[in-house]
Design a protein around this motif. Structure first.
Motif, mmCIF file in Angstrom:
data_model
loop_
_atom_site.group_PDB
_atom_site.id
_atom_site.type_symbol
_atom_site.label_atom_id
_atom_site.label_comp_id
_atom_site.label_asym_id
_atom_site.label_seq_id
_atom_site.Cartn_x
_atom_site.Cartn_y
_atom_site.Cartn_z
ATOM 1 N N SER A 186 43.548 -1.323 -46.835
ATOM 2 C CA SER A 186 44.903 -1.086 -47.321
ATOM 3 C C SER A 186 44.948 0.045 -48.347
ATOM 4 N N SER A 187 44.008 0.032 -49.296
ATOM 5 C CA SER A 187 43.992 1.067 -50.338
ATOM 6 C C SER A 187 43.642 2.437 -49.757
ATOM 7 N N LEU A 188 42.826 2.462 -48.703
ATOM 8 C CA LEU A 188 42.528 3.738 -48.043
ATOM 9 C C LEU A 188 43.774 4.327 -47.409
ATOM 10 N N ARG A 189 44.550 3.487 -46.742
ATOM 11 C CA ARG A 189 45.768 3.988 -46.089
ATOM 12 C C ARG A 189 46.766 4.521 -47.119
ATOM 13 N N GLN A 190 46.786 3.896 -48.287
ATOM 14 C CA GLN A 190 47.713 4.320 -49.337
ATOM 15 C C GLN A 190 47.189 5.498 -50.142
ATOM 16 N N GLY A 191 45.946 5.893 -49.868
ATOM 17 C CA GLY A 191 45.354 6.992 -50.623
ATOM 18 C C GLY A 191 44.967 6.621 -52.034
ATOM 19 N N ASN A 192 44.822 5.318 -52.296
ATOM 20 C CA ASN A 192 44.452 4.838 -53.634
ATOM 21 C C ASN A 192 42.931 4.811 -53.731
ATOM 22 N N TRP A 193 42.335 5.941 -54.080
ATOM 23 C CA TRP A 193 40.889 6.077 -54.074
ATOM 24 C C TRP A 193 40.219 5.289 -55.190
ATOM 25 N N VAL A 194 40.909 5.136 -56.324
ATOM 26 C CA VAL A 194 40.319 4.388 -57.440
ATOM 27 C C VAL A 194 40.124 2.930 -57.052
ATOM 28 N N LEU A 195 41.188 2.311 -56.510
ATOM 29 C CA LEU A 195 41.089 0.913 -56.088
ATOM 30 C C LEU A 195 40.067 0.758 -54.970
ATOM 31 N N THR A 196 40.059 1.708 -54.034
ATOM 32 C CA THR A 196 39.087 1.664 -52.934
ATOM 33 C C THR A 196 37.662 1.667 -53.461
ATOM 34 N N LEU A 197 37.398 2.572 -54.407
ATOM 35 C CA LEU A 197 36.051 2.691 -54.966
ATOM 36 C C LEU A 197 35.656 1.438 -55.736
ATOM 37 N N VAL A 198 36.588 0.891 -56.527
ATOM 38 C CA VAL A 198 36.292 -0.303 -57.322
ATOM 39 C C VAL A 198 35.963 -1.483 -56.416
ATOM 40 N N VAL A 199 36.825 -1.719 -55.421
ATOM 41 C CA VAL A 199 36.594 -2.847 -54.506
ATOM 42 C C VAL A 199 35.317 -2.636 -53.717
ATOM 43 N N PHE A 200 35.071 -1.392 -53.300
ATOM 44 C CA PHE A 200 33.860 -1.088 -52.528
ATOM 45 C C PHE A 200 32.600 -1.365 -53.354
#
Length: 233
Positions: A186-200
């Motif tokens: 979901s965060s990838l589709r929204q372009g939210n790289w910070v959230l993507t990186l944190v969750v990853f």
């Protein structure tokens, strides 16, 4: 030897993640473009319930065919339907497929396990039939990373556990892993790289810890075996 094997598996895991990141980055980067995000949202609305049913079918197939990894399906579900929507879709698919597998195993018995997965592989999990803490053991096995969860659905199906209890336990245990994947999608589709990186990063750390401690957790679970009944004099 076990420590060496864990280190090798951890290194392979890191290399796999790094390789996939390099390979997929050019494609994922396009999701930062608002126009691309709009195209994805438009496509989801256009296909409507048919797209949802298609993803539901893919999720069911992934569980039934235990050798197919579930993470890519969960990532796509999160990208298309959001973290909560993807979680609901994947959970419903897992519950439906798990119920079918469980009931099939219950009906056909232990012979189906040997034919599907091989006698030697199934033999490693036969201790589960005699576990005193069946519910707790099932929850732990479905919670920790690295265990063959879909194969375990077949295995637990030939135990004395009832289908309703199994579906509740296994579904609750699957939620953290599925939610982390759908959140990343979901965060990838929204372009939210910070959230993507944190969750990853959190998911990767939990995965490495889970793989490292997996053998200890399984050893703990194996410790609670039922004692054979003593004959009455």
């Amino acid at each position: 030897m076990k420590k060496k094997r864990v280190l090798i598996l951890g290194a392979l895991f890191v290399l796999l993640v790094a390789g996939l990141t390099v390979f997929l980055f050019p494609y994922v980067q396009k999701l930062r473009d608002p126009q691309v995000q709009l195209l994805v949202e438009t496509w989801v609305r256009k296909v409507g319930v048919l797209g949802w049913l298609a993803m539901f079918g893919v999720q069911m197939l992934q569980v039934v065919i235990a050798f197919i990894p579930g993470e890519p399906v969960e990532l796509i579900a999160g990208a298309l339907y959001g973290a909560a929507g993807g979680l609901a879709l994947c959970t419903l698919g897992c519950v439906t497929a798990s119920a079918l597998i469980f009931l099939l195993s219950k009906r056909l018995g232990k012979s189906v396990l040997d034919s599907l997965f091989g006698a030697e592989k199934v033999k490693d999990w036969k201790w589960l039939y005699d576990s005193q803490r069946m519910e707790l053991v099932t929850f732990i096995l479905f919670l920790i990373p690295g265990t063959p969860k879909d194969m375990l659905t077949y295995v637990v199906g030939v135990t004395n556990m009832r289908v309703g209890k199994f579906l509740l336990i296994s579904s609750l245990a699957r939620i953290p892993s599925v939610l982390s994947s759908t959140m990343i999608g979901s965060s990838l589709r929204q372009g939210n790289w910070v959230l993507t990186l944190v969750v990853f990063i959190i998911t990767a750390v939990v995965g490495v810890v889970g793989i490292t401690c997996k053998d200890r957790m399984i050893a703990f679970c194996r410790g609670g075996r039922r004692e054979p009944d003593t004959p009455q004099k």
